[in-house]
Design an enzyme around this catalytic site. Structure first.
Site, PDB file in Angstrom:
ATOM      1  N   CYS A  15       1.121  -1.090   0.145  1.00  0.00           N
ATOM      2  CA  CYS A  15       0.068   0.570   0.225  1.00  0.00           C
ATOM      3  C   CYS A  15       0.486   1.608   0.081  1.00  0.00           C
ATOM      4  CB  CYS A  15      -0.943   0.109   1.003  1.00  0.00           C
ATOM      5  SG  CYS A  15      -2.182  -1.438   1.717  1.00  0.00           S
ATOM      6  N   ARG A  44       5.317 -12.308   5.634  1.00  0.00           N
ATOM      7  CA  ARG A  44       4.477 -12.342   6.928  1.00  0.00           C
ATOM      8  C   ARG A  44       4.979 -13.554   7.469  1.00  0.00           C
ATOM      9  NH1 ARG A  44      -0.828 -10.619   5.077  1.00  0.00           N
ATOM     10  NH2 ARG A  44      -0.066  -8.560   3.703  1.00  0.00           N
ATOM     11  N   GLN A  62       1.134 -10.950  -4.229  1.00  0.00           N
ATOM     12  CA  GLN A  62      -0.453 -10.609  -3.555  1.00  0.00           C
ATOM     13  C   GLN A  62      -0.787  -9.329  -5.157  1.00  0.00           C
ATOM     14  OE1 GLN A  62      -1.181  -7.674   0.212  1.00  0.00           O
ATOM     15  NE2 GLN A  62      -2.405  -9.431   0.444  1.00  0.00           N
ATOM     16  N   ASP A  64      -1.954  -6.870  -5.608  1.00  0.00           N
ATOM     17  CA  ASP A  64      -2.992  -5.495  -5.015  1.00  0.00           C
ATOM     18  C   ASP A  64      -2.921  -4.017  -5.803  1.00  0.00           C
ATOM     19  OD1 ASP A  64      -2.868  -5.327  -2.329  1.00  0.00           O
ATOM     20  OD2 ASP A  64      -0.930  -5.311  -1.195  1.00  0.00           O
ATOM     21  N   HIS A  66      -5.220  -0.570  -5.503  1.00  0.00           N
ATOM     22  CA  HIS A  66      -5.438   0.548  -4.731  1.00  0.00           C
ATOM     23  C   HIS A  66      -6.227   1.899  -5.787  1.00  0.00           C
ATOM     24  CE1 HIS A  66      -1.902  -1.818  -2.304  1.00  0.00           C
ATOM     25  NE2 HIS A  66      -2.885  -1.354  -1.082  1.00  0.00           N
ATOM     26  N   LYS A 149     -14.623  -4.400   5.324  1.00  0.00           N
ATOM     27  CA  LYS A 149     -14.511  -4.597   4.270  1.00  0.00           C
ATOM     28  C   LYS A 149     -15.176  -5.713   3.467  1.00  0.00           C
ATOM     29  CE  LYS A 149     -11.413  -8.165   6.874  1.00  0.00           C
ATOM     30  NZ  LYS A 149     -10.480  -8.994   6.556  1.00  0.00           N
ATOM     31  N   HIS A 195      -8.750  -0.345  -1.334  1.00  0.00           N
ATOM     32  CA  HIS A 195      -7.831  -1.724  -1.477  1.00  0.00           C
ATOM     33  C   HIS A 195      -8.442  -2.565  -2.340  1.00  0.00           C
ATOM     34  CE1 HIS A 195      -4.641  -0.322   1.645  1.00  0.00           C
ATOM     35  NE2 HIS A 195      -5.795   0.089   2.431  1.00  0.00           N
TER      36      HIS A 195
END
Length: 324
Positions: A15, A44, A62, A64, A66, A149, A195
């Site tokens: 992000c 992680r 990921q 991802d 945004h 979410k 997201h």
């Protein structure tokens, strides 16, 4: 950090990188929405006992995205994200979903933001789900600390739930990074951030796919789509190479077994690998520019011309067909 004799670099999320891209240039309301996406590696700390093949790993990729938009655009962007996620999952053969709307618990100190901000953002997500007539379950206290979410959980062939796609509302990062756009009134305003992930962890999605199909992938997904078996290497190998070149020129993934093994053994090996189509090539096929077709789980279908087989295979791939 060092963990279990391996070195890792901490990067729990993508992000902030997208936030900095947005902040790199002045923005007007005419520039919004701004949408950024990447296949980014993140790490992680998963404890040793919890790691499991591709399904739970410490370093993963990921998908991802945004989205930075105005408050008036937020519901349209969320709706588009849900449509996108459902379209992708259905293309891969998943048609049963459970939708969860995760909201905050005002008594829990981990959540940031005012009650008014939470009410506004939860209201936006709820209106989208209601407008699309999507059944959902509200899960209090399971929101991200920065906003509510929507989680799309797919159901695999064994009836197991998998959390993959997610759409998350965020006003925290725009505030923390002082993001702005110039509105129609000429004054600066703070954008809203969404997201979005479709697969979540690409590695875990691969694992789910493998188990969902038990390795018997539809043609468009199969690592090897066509196996070629010449009846006799001495007499039919040249023709097999010609057929292989034609199939590959059409975009198919082809493997030719040119070993000295018996024909039945080669067919059995391709069958154990769950290759969708096995093509047998002999005198009759070489003389008529044809192939003898065996279909996974269906058996022998007889001879067709190479062009007829190509038309069939290309149609199945183009349509993302589940059946052969």
């Amino acid at each position: 950090m060092e963990l279990d004799d391996a070195e890792y670099r901490l990067k729990p999320m993508n992000c902030p990188g997208h936030v900095l891209i947005y902040k790199n240039s002045p923005r007007s309301y005419r520039d919004l929405p701004q949408r950024y996406a990447e296949l980014g590696n993140v790490y992680r700390y998963e404890r040793s006992g919890t790691m499991h093949g591709l399904l739970r790993v410490r370093g993963f990729t990921q998908d991802d995205a945004h989205i930075f938009c105005t408050p008036d655009q937020i519901e349209g962007e969320i709706e588009d994200c849900i449509d996108f996620a459902e379209s992708v999952l259905k293309t891969f053969g998943f048609h049963e979903f459970q939708i969860e709307l995760s909201t905050w618990d005002p008594r829990d100190k981990k959540f940031i933001g005012s009650p008014e901000m939470w009410a506004s953002s939860v209201g936006s997500l709820t209106r989208v789900l209601d407008r699309k007539n999507i059944p959902y379950k509200t899960i209090p206290g399971e929101a991200a600390f920065y906003g509510p979410k929507i989680d799309i959980k797919l159901v695999d062939v064994l009836g197991r739930l998998w959390q993959l796609s997610t759409v998350q509302f965020d006003w925290n990062l725009p505030a923390r990074f002082d993001l702005e756009y110039i509105g129609e009134d000429g004054a600066p305003h703070q954008p809203v951030m969404v997201h979005r992930a479709l697969f979540g962890s690409v590695e875990r999605f691969f694992g789910v796919l493998i188990e969902h199909y038990a390795g018997a992938f539809p043609l468009w997904l199969a690592p090897v789509q066509v196996g070629l078996v010449p009846i006799s290497n001495e007499k039919h190998l040249d023709y097999a190479h010609t057929v292989k070149a034609r199939l590959e020129a059409a975009g198919l993934r082809v493997e030719l077994d040119a070993s000295n093994g018996k024909m039945q053994s080669k067919i059995r090996d391709f069958g154990l690998q769950k290759v969708p189509f096995i093509l047998i090539l002999g005198d009759k096929e070489a003389a008529s520019d044809s192939v003898s077709v065996r279909v996974r789980a269906k058996g022998d279908e007889g001879s067709v011309t190479v062009e007829a087989f190509l038309d069939r295979a290309k149609k199945l791939v183009a349509e993302h067909a589940m059946e052969l």
